[in-house]
Motif scaffolding. Structure first.
Motif, short mmCIF file in Angstrom:
data_model
loop_
_atom_site.label_atom_id
_atom_site.label_comp_id
_atom_site.label_asym_id
_atom_site.label_seq_id
_atom_site.Cartn_x
_atom_site.Cartn_y
_atom_site.Cartn_z
N VAL A 42 0.87 -1.19 -0.08
CA VAL A 42 -0.13 0.01 0.01
C VAL A 42 0.92 1.14 0.01
N GLU A 43 0.48 2.12 -0.91
CA GLU A 43 1.53 3.35 -1.04
C GLU A 43 0.56 4.40 -0.43
N GLN A 44 1.33 5.15 0.51
CA GLN A 44 0.80 6.08 1.52
C GLN A 44 1.66 7.42 1.12
N THR A 45 0.74 8.46 1.06
CA THR A 45 1.34 9.86 0.68
C THR A 45 0.71 10.67 2.19
N GLY A 46 1.55 11.12 3.05
CA GLY A 46 1.05 11.89 4.20
C GLY A 46 1.41 13.41 3.91
N THR A 47 0.80 14.41 4.18
CA THR A 47 0.80 15.67 4.31
C THR A 47 0.84 16.22 5.64
N TYR A 48 1.62 16.99 6.28
CA TYR A 48 1.93 17.13 7.70
C TYR A 48 1.85 18.71 7.65
N GLU A 49 1.30 19.34 9.00
CA GLU A 49 1.60 20.94 9.02
C GLU A 49 1.72 20.96 10.68
N LEU A 50 2.62 21.72 10.85
CA LEU A 50 3.12 22.12 12.29
C LEU A 50 2.02 23.36 12.43
N VAL A 51 1.06 22.96 13.71
CA VAL A 51 0.06 24.02 13.54
C VAL A 51 0.57 24.98 14.78
N SER A 52 1.21 24.37 15.88
CA SER A 52 1.82 25.07 16.73
C SER A 52 3.04 24.41 17.54
N ALA A 53 3.85 25.40 18.36
CA ALA A 53 5.30 24.77 18.99
C ALA A 53 5.12 25.79 19.80
N GLU A 54 5.03 25.21 21.13
CA GLU A 54 5.22 25.97 22.47
C GLU A 54 6.12 25.14 23.43
N GLY A 55 7.58 25.62 23.44
CA GLY A 55 8.43 24.82 24.09
C GLY A 55 8.38 23.08 23.52
N ASP A 56 8.61 22.22 24.45
CA ASP A 56 8.59 20.86 23.97
C ASP A 56 7.21 20.40 23.50
N ARG A 57 6.13 21.16 23.27
CA ARG A 57 5.02 20.82 23.13
C ARG A 57 4.53 21.19 21.70
N LEU A 58 4.12 20.26 20.76
CA LEU A 58 3.98 20.33 19.32
C LEU A 58 2.39 20.05 19.04
N ASN A 59 1.84 20.59 18.19
CA ASN A 59 0.45 20.18 17.72
C ASN A 59 0.74 20.11 16.13
N VAL A 60 0.42 19.06 15.41
CA VAL A 60 0.46 18.49 14.17
C VAL A 60 -0.86 18.10 13.65
N LYS A 61 -0.98 18.62 12.53
CA LYS A 61 -2.24 18.25 11.71
C LYS A 61 -1.73 17.45 10.23
N SER A 62 -2.61 16.28 10.15
CA SER A 62 -2.05 15.51 9.24
C SER A 62 -2.94 15.07 8.12
N THR A 63 -2.82 14.79 6.78
CA THR A 63 -4.00 14.18 6.24
C THR A 63 -3.31 13.16 5.17
N MET A 64 -3.54 11.79 4.78
CA MET A 64 -3.10 10.73 4.32
C MET A 64 -3.91 10.12 3.34
N ALA A 65 -3.47 9.95 2.16
CA ALA A 65 -4.13 9.20 1.02
C ALA A 65 -3.23 7.89 0.97
N PHE A 66 -3.96 6.79 0.77
CA PHE A 66 -3.48 5.57 0.32
C PHE A 66 -4.24 4.74 -0.73
N ALA A 67 -3.41 4.04 -1.43
CA ALA A 67 -3.88 3.04 -2.44
C ALA A 67 -3.11 1.91 -2.55
N ALA A 68 -3.70 0.61 -2.95
CA ALA A 68 -2.98 -0.59 -3.10
C ALA A 68 -2.02 -0.36 -4.24
N ALA A 69 -0.59 -0.81 -4.20
CA ALA A 69 0.28 -0.66 -5.23
C ALA A 69 0.28 -1.77 -6.16
#
Length: 131
Positions: A42-69
């Motif tokens: 299964v081929e996966q393509t993930g797109t990620y966005e770093l929404v916030s970063a405060e010290g050691d704490r991060l918030n990340v938003k993601s989308t993933m598309a997948f299809a059988a290869a």
């Protein structure tokens, strides 16, 4: 066992792979990989966005598309069905860089596969909360 393996694969997708170069708030990046699900690649393509970063704490938003290869070693009919397997997922992840696992993560998944009487659709939501 098959269900357990699928859950293990699904939770792997809740991790956040960061690019080698440094990223800051608002940064977006894409990662591609191939994973095995039963006898399919299964081929996966993930797109990620770093929404916030405060010290050691991060918030990340993601989308993933997948299809059988491919479905190597399968009959032509099975290979044709495998080519119809596809889906997408969205999620968020709260990371604390001082800890080994994510503080919180959610993923919403939609997948479609061919069935004997028509497409089989699956929608699933997962949430993990670390204390």
């Amino acid at each position: 066992r098959r269900t357990t393996d699928q859950i293990k694969e699904g939770t792997k997708n809740m991790r956040v792979p960061f690019p080698e170069e440094a990223v800051g708030t608002g940064a977006k990046w894409e990662m591609k990989n191939v994973t095995k699900v039963q006898n399919l690649s299964v081929e996966q393509t993930g797109t990620y966005e770093l929404v916030s970063a405060e010290g050691d704490r991060l918030n990340v938003k993601s989308t993933m598309a997948f299809a059988a290869a491919n479905a190597k070693g399968q009959t032509p009919a099975a290979q044709a069905e495998a080519q119809q397997v596809s889906g997408h997922a969205t999620g968020t992840c709260d990371l604390d860089l001082s800890k080994l696992v994510a503080a919180n993560a959610t993923i919403d998944l939609h997948m479609e596969t061919p069935g004997k009487t028509g497409p089989v659709k699956m929608d699933m939501s997962m949430s993990i909360s670390g204390q």
